[in-house]
Design a protein around this motif. Structure first.
Motif, short mmCIF file in Angstrom:
data_model
loop_
_atom_site.label_atom_id
_atom_site.label_comp_id
_atom_site.label_asym_id
_atom_site.label_seq_id
_atom_site.Cartn_x
_atom_site.Cartn_y
_atom_site.Cartn_z
N VAL A 196 0.89 -1.16 0.00
CA VAL A 196 0.00 0.00 0.00
C VAL A 196 0.93 1.21 0.00
O VAL A 196 1.67 1.43 0.96
CB VAL A 196 -0.93 0.01 1.23
CG1 VAL A 196 -1.77 1.27 1.25
CG2 VAL A 196 -1.83 -1.22 1.24
N ALA A 197 0.92 1.96 -1.09
CA ALA A 197 1.85 3.07 -1.28
C ALA A 197 1.60 4.21 -0.29
O ALA A 197 0.52 4.31 0.30
CB ALA A 197 1.73 3.60 -2.70
N ALA A 198 2.60 5.05 -0.12
CA ALA A 198 2.52 6.16 0.84
C ALA A 198 1.38 7.13 0.52
O ALA A 198 0.79 7.72 1.42
CB ALA A 198 3.85 6.91 0.88
N ASN A 199 1.05 7.28 -0.74
CA ASN A 199 -0.02 8.21 -1.12
C ASN A 199 -1.37 7.51 -1.27
O ASN A 199 -2.30 8.09 -1.81
CB ASN A 199 0.36 8.93 -2.41
CG ASN A 199 0.57 7.96 -3.56
OD1 ASN A 199 0.60 6.75 -3.36
ND2 ASN A 199 0.73 8.49 -4.75
N ALA A 200 -1.48 6.28 -0.78
CA ALA A 200 -2.71 5.51 -0.95
C ALA A 200 -3.47 5.38 0.38
O ALA A 200 -2.87 5.36 1.45
CB ALA A 200 -2.40 4.12 -1.49
N ARG A 201 -4.80 5.28 0.26
CA ARG A 201 -5.68 5.02 1.41
C ARG A 201 -6.54 3.82 1.08
O ARG A 201 -7.07 3.73 -0.03
CB ARG A 201 -6.58 6.21 1.69
CG ARG A 201 -5.88 7.30 2.43
CD ARG A 201 -6.89 8.27 2.94
NE ARG A 201 -6.75 9.49 2.16
CZ ARG A 201 -7.43 10.58 2.36
NH1 ARG A 201 -8.34 10.62 3.29
NH2 ARG A 201 -7.23 11.63 1.63
N TRP A 202 -6.71 2.92 2.04
CA TRP A 202 -7.52 1.73 1.85
C TRP A 202 -8.52 1.65 2.97
O TRP A 202 -8.17 1.74 4.13
CB TRP A 202 -6.64 0.48 1.86
CG TRP A 202 -7.40 -0.77 1.62
CD1 TRP A 202 -8.08 -1.50 2.55
CD2 TRP A 202 -7.63 -1.42 0.38
NE1 TRP A 202 -8.69 -2.57 1.96
CE2 TRP A 202 -8.43 -2.55 0.64
CE3 TRP A 202 -7.22 -1.16 -0.92
CZ2 TRP A 202 -8.83 -3.42 -0.37
CZ3 TRP A 202 -7.61 -2.04 -1.90
CH2 TRP A 202 -8.41 -3.14 -1.64
N GLU A 203 -9.81 1.49 2.61
CA GLU A 203 -10.86 1.28 3.59
C GLU A 203 -11.56 -0.02 3.26
O GLU A 203 -11.93 -0.26 2.13
CB GLU A 203 -11.87 2.43 3.58
CG GLU A 203 -11.50 3.54 4.53
CD GLU A 203 -12.65 4.52 4.73
OE1 GLU A 203 -13.77 4.07 5.06
OE2 GLU A 203 -12.40 5.71 4.54
N GLY A 204 -11.73 -0.87 4.30
CA GLY A 204 -12.39 -2.16 4.10
C GLY A 204 -11.48 -3.30 4.50
O GLY A 204 -10.56 -3.13 5.29
N THR A 205 -11.72 -4.46 3.93
CA THR A 205 -10.94 -5.65 4.25
C THR A 205 -9.86 -5.84 3.20
O THR A 205 -10.14 -5.85 2.01
CB THR A 205 -11.84 -6.90 4.31
OG1 THR A 205 -12.83 -6.70 5.31
CG2 THR A 205 -11.03 -8.14 4.65
N LEU A 206 -8.64 -5.99 3.67
CA LEU A 206 -7.50 -6.23 2.79
C LEU A 206 -6.96 -7.61 3.15
O LEU A 206 -6.53 -7.84 4.28
CB LEU A 206 -6.44 -5.16 3.01
CG LEU A 206 -5.18 -5.18 2.16
CD1 LEU A 206 -5.53 -5.21 0.68
CD2 LEU A 206 -4.33 -3.98 2.47
N GLN A 207 -7.01 -8.56 2.20
CA GLN A 207 -6.62 -9.93 2.47
C GLN A 207 -5.59 -10.37 1.44
O GLN A 207 -5.77 -10.12 0.24
CB GLN A 207 -7.83 -10.85 2.43
CG GLN A 207 -7.52 -12.27 2.83
CD GLN A 207 -8.78 -13.08 3.07
OE1 GLN A 207 -9.86 -12.54 3.25
NE2 GLN A 207 -8.64 -14.38 3.08
N THR A 208 -4.53 -11.04 1.90
CA THR A 208 -3.50 -11.53 1.00
C THR A 208 -3.00 -12.90 1.46
O THR A 208 -2.95 -13.16 2.65
CB THR A 208 -2.31 -10.54 0.89
OG1 THR A 208 -1.33 -11.09 0.01
CG2 THR A 208 -1.68 -10.25 2.23
N GLU A 209 -2.63 -13.72 0.50
CA GLU A 209 -2.04 -15.02 0.81
C GLU A 209 -0.53 -14.90 0.99
O GLU A 209 0.13 -15.87 1.32
CB GLU A 209 -2.36 -16.04 -0.31
CG GLU A 209 -3.83 -16.36 -0.44
CD GLU A 209 -4.42 -16.97 0.83
OE1 GLU A 209 -3.78 -17.86 1.43
OE2 GLU A 209 -5.52 -16.55 1.22
N GLY A 210 0.00 -13.72 0.77
CA GLY A 210 1.43 -13.48 0.93
C GLY A 210 1.70 -12.51 2.06
O GLY A 210 1.07 -12.57 3.11
N SER A 211 2.64 -11.60 1.83
CA SER A 211 3.02 -10.58 2.80
C SER A 211 2.54 -9.22 2.33
O SER A 211 2.25 -9.02 1.16
CB SER A 211 4.54 -10.56 2.99
OG SER A 211 4.97 -11.77 3.56
N LEU A 212 2.49 -8.27 3.27
CA LEU A 212 1.97 -6.94 2.98
C LEU A 212 2.85 -5.90 3.64
O LEU A 212 3.24 -6.05 4.80
CB LEU A 212 0.54 -6.82 3.52
CG LEU A 212 -0.14 -5.47 3.46
CD1 LEU A 212 -0.39 -5.05 2.01
CD2 LEU A 212 -1.46 -5.51 4.22
#
Length: 182
Positions: free
Chosen positions: A78-94
């Motif tokens: 998730v980049a420095a200029n990005a915003r995420w609202e909700g569920t973030l799911q990954t099978e790897g690393s974040l």
């Protein structure tokens, strides 16, 4: 020539890893089957002493070919200029450089970079905090809070490392998660 060094301990190894990947893919394309491989370089550049989580491959042991693409696909950012609202799911690393609000679920590691802001419920194998986290953290392996890190909320982890200068406020439970705790 002057070069600005980043204070983010993840950014430099990640950049070096990407450069190594690009060089490896160019070498794979340029070498014909009849040609001999060039002599190995005298010495690889020395990486910083930062201890990478297991999901980050060591530069010296980077595999070639299709497995490089698989490793790149297993790391979300998730980049420095990005915003995420909700569920973030990954099978790897974040790796989070920006802002996240909601829920984060990762099969491997979650790293909150310095300057990042997270207001979420985090569930991952290992969690490394350099930024700010407010909410609930459930680490199945290890939670590490660095000097620039701040965690406010409920924390559950079998292993906890809090560096000098880090801030931790809230409820702490050491040990593995029980089904009754959820």
């Amino acid at each position: 020539m002057f070069r600005r060094e980043s204070r983010d301990p993840i950014e430099r190894p990640l950049s070096q890893f990407r450069q190594h990947l690009e060089q490896a893919s160019l070498e794979d394309e340029e070498i014909a089957p009849d040609e001999e491989l060039p002599a190995p370089a005298a010495q690889e550049p020395v990486l910083p002493t930062y201890q990478r989580p297991p999901a980050y491959p060591q530069t010296e042991a980077v595999p070639r070919g299709s497995s490089l693409a698989a490793m790149d696909r297993a790391l979300s950012v998730v980049a420095a200029n990005a915003r995420w609202e909700g569920t973030l799911q990954t099978e790897g690393s974040l790796i989070i450089h920006g802002q996240v609000k909601g829920a984060i679920r990762a099969s491997h590691d979650v790293t909150i970079a310095e300057g990042a802001s997270v207001d979420a419920e985090i569930s991952a194998q290992n969690v490394v905090v350099h930024g700010t986290v407010q909410g609930r953290i459930e680490a199945r392996g290890r939670l590490e809070i660095h000097a620039s890190g701040q965690v406010i909320g409920e924390v559950q982890a079998p292993t906890l490392v809090v560096h000098e200068g880090a801030r931790l406020s809230g409820k702490l439970k050491m040990g593995a998660a029980d089904a009754s705790d959820r």
